[in-house]
Design an enzyme around this catalytic site. Sequence first.
Site, mmCIF file in Angstrom:
data_model
loop_
_atom_site.group_PDB
_atom_site.id
_atom_site.type_symbol
_atom_site.label_atom_id
_atom_site.label_comp_id
_atom_site.label_asym_id
_atom_site.label_seq_id
_atom_site.Cartn_x
_atom_site.Cartn_y
_atom_site.Cartn_z
ATOM 1 N N HIS A 63 -12.804 3.632 5.819
ATOM 2 C CA HIS A 63 -11.753 2.884 6.515
ATOM 3 C C HIS A 63 -12.363 1.884 7.478
ATOM 4 O O HIS A 63 -13.062 2.256 8.416
ATOM 5 C CB HIS A 63 -10.746 3.763 7.266
ATOM 6 C CG HIS A 63 -9.346 3.299 7.025
ATOM 7 N ND1 HIS A 63 -8.850 2.138 7.578
ATOM 8 C CD2 HIS A 63 -8.374 3.774 6.223
ATOM 9 C CE1 HIS A 63 -7.625 1.954 7.143
ATOM 10 N NE2 HIS A 63 -7.304 2.907 6.306
ATOM 11 N N HIS B 19 -6.074 4.409 -4.602
ATOM 12 C CA HIS B 19 -5.169 5.176 -3.742
ATOM 13 C C HIS B 19 -3.741 4.893 -4.202
ATOM 14 O O HIS B 19 -3.059 4.047 -3.618
ATOM 15 C CB HIS B 19 -5.379 4.741 -2.288
ATOM 16 C CG HIS B 19 -4.705 5.615 -1.281
ATOM 17 N ND1 HIS B 19 -5.256 5.881 -0.051
ATOM 18 C CD2 HIS B 19 -3.523 6.283 -1.302
ATOM 19 C CE1 HIS B 19 -4.440 6.681 0.629
ATOM 20 N NE2 HIS B 19 -3.378 6.923 -0.104
ATOM 21 N N GLU C 281 -7.553 8.925 -4.278
ATOM 22 C CA GLU C 281 -7.105 9.336 -2.944
ATOM 23 C C GLU C 281 -5.589 9.401 -2.925
ATOM 24 O O GLU C 281 -4.935 8.623 -3.622
ATOM 25 C CB GLU C 281 -7.440 8.272 -1.899
ATOM 26 C CG GLU C 281 -8.846 7.913 -1.713
ATOM 27 C CD GLU C 281 -8.958 6.697 -0.779
ATOM 28 O OE1 GLU C 281 -10.095 6.424 -0.389
ATOM 29 O OE2 GLU C 281 -7.946 6.032 -0.465
HETATM 30 N N1 PXP Z 1 -10.440 6.032 2.757
HETATM 31 C C1 PXP Z 1 -9.109 6.223 2.715
HETATM 32 C C2 PXP Z 1 -8.588 7.606 2.753
HETATM 33 C C3 PXP Z 1 -8.230 5.133 2.602
HETATM 34 O O1 PXP Z 1 -6.917 5.329 2.560
HETATM 35 C C4 PXP Z 1 -8.759 3.835 2.538
HETATM 36 C C5 PXP Z 1 -7.835 2.672 2.371
HETATM 37 O O2 PXP Z 1 -7.161 2.780 1.160
HETATM 38 C C6 PXP Z 1 -10.155 3.684 2.587
HETATM 39 C C7 PXP Z 1 -10.964 4.798 2.718
HETATM 40 C C8 PXP Z 1 -10.796 2.337 2.531
HETATM 41 O O3 PXP Z 1 -10.468 1.613 3.666
HETATM 42 P P1 PXP Z 1 -10.720 0.052 3.716
HETATM 43 O O4 PXP Z 1 -9.779 -0.568 2.717
HETATM 44 O O5 PXP Z 1 -10.413 -0.326 5.127
HETATM 45 O O6 PXP Z 1 -12.152 -0.178 3.340
#
Ligand code: PXP
Length: 236
Positions: A190, A43, A70
């Site tokens: 997330h 990301h 992302e």
């Molecule tokens: N999906 C998105 C869109 C995110 O921004 C993130 C964090 O970068 C994640 C998934 C993954 O989340 P986590 O780091 O809490 O596993």
Amino acid sequence: MIKLSVNINKIATIRNARGGSSPSVLEAAINCQKFGADGITIHPRPDERHITNKDVYAIKPIITTEYNIEGYPSVDFIKMVIAVKPGQVTLVPDGPNVLTSCAGWNTIRFQDYLKEIISAFKEHGIRTSIFVDPKVEMIEGAKLCGTDRVELYTEEYATQYRLDKTKAILPYVEAADKATELGIGINAGHDLNLENLEYFAKHISNLDEVSIGHALISDAIYLGLENTIQMYKRLL
Ligand code: PXP
């Protein structure tokens, strides 16, 4: 089979703390795949506080699974993603200063905007996913945007899981059923972790992929990366 895409942002965060090249994000991506990850997620953010633009290009050639990029679709982000051509792009509506993604798209209000961006990615053969809250109307809006997939924002699920998991999963089941009915693929991510992942995966039919970063990399400190990835995979 539900795919596990490992988000390696946190490896870059540790690397950047000392300004050098250790730990290497490339090595991390190679090893995650060797240890069973079905994909690598990054990301990049405009301030390059973890993944840098240079990383985005450097990681591409070592991907043997699926590369998921992302981010907020700024003009620079769109150009970079089209140049790198990952397997999947996940569009997130976060501003430049947020700590981490904190909301899904309003797919009704931003329909024309998203439609245009999604069609640009699709012209270049890049699968699209948009980050959404688990609301039926947002899934219906996503369909009208032309996206291939949605990524269900699971922070609320993770927060509510400990209080009442039966209630916590409900909006996700409804949203996922609507996505399936409309022919949209389902990703999720997330705050998924070793405690809440299995229940989520069991109850969301047609779940294609989860992307997990923070908890997985944190677990790896104690359990080792190979073991941790295998543990997450078993829950799926
Ligand atoms: N999906 C998105 C869109 C995110 O921004 C993130 C964090 O970068 C994640 C998934 C993954 O989340 P986590 O780091 O809490 O596993």
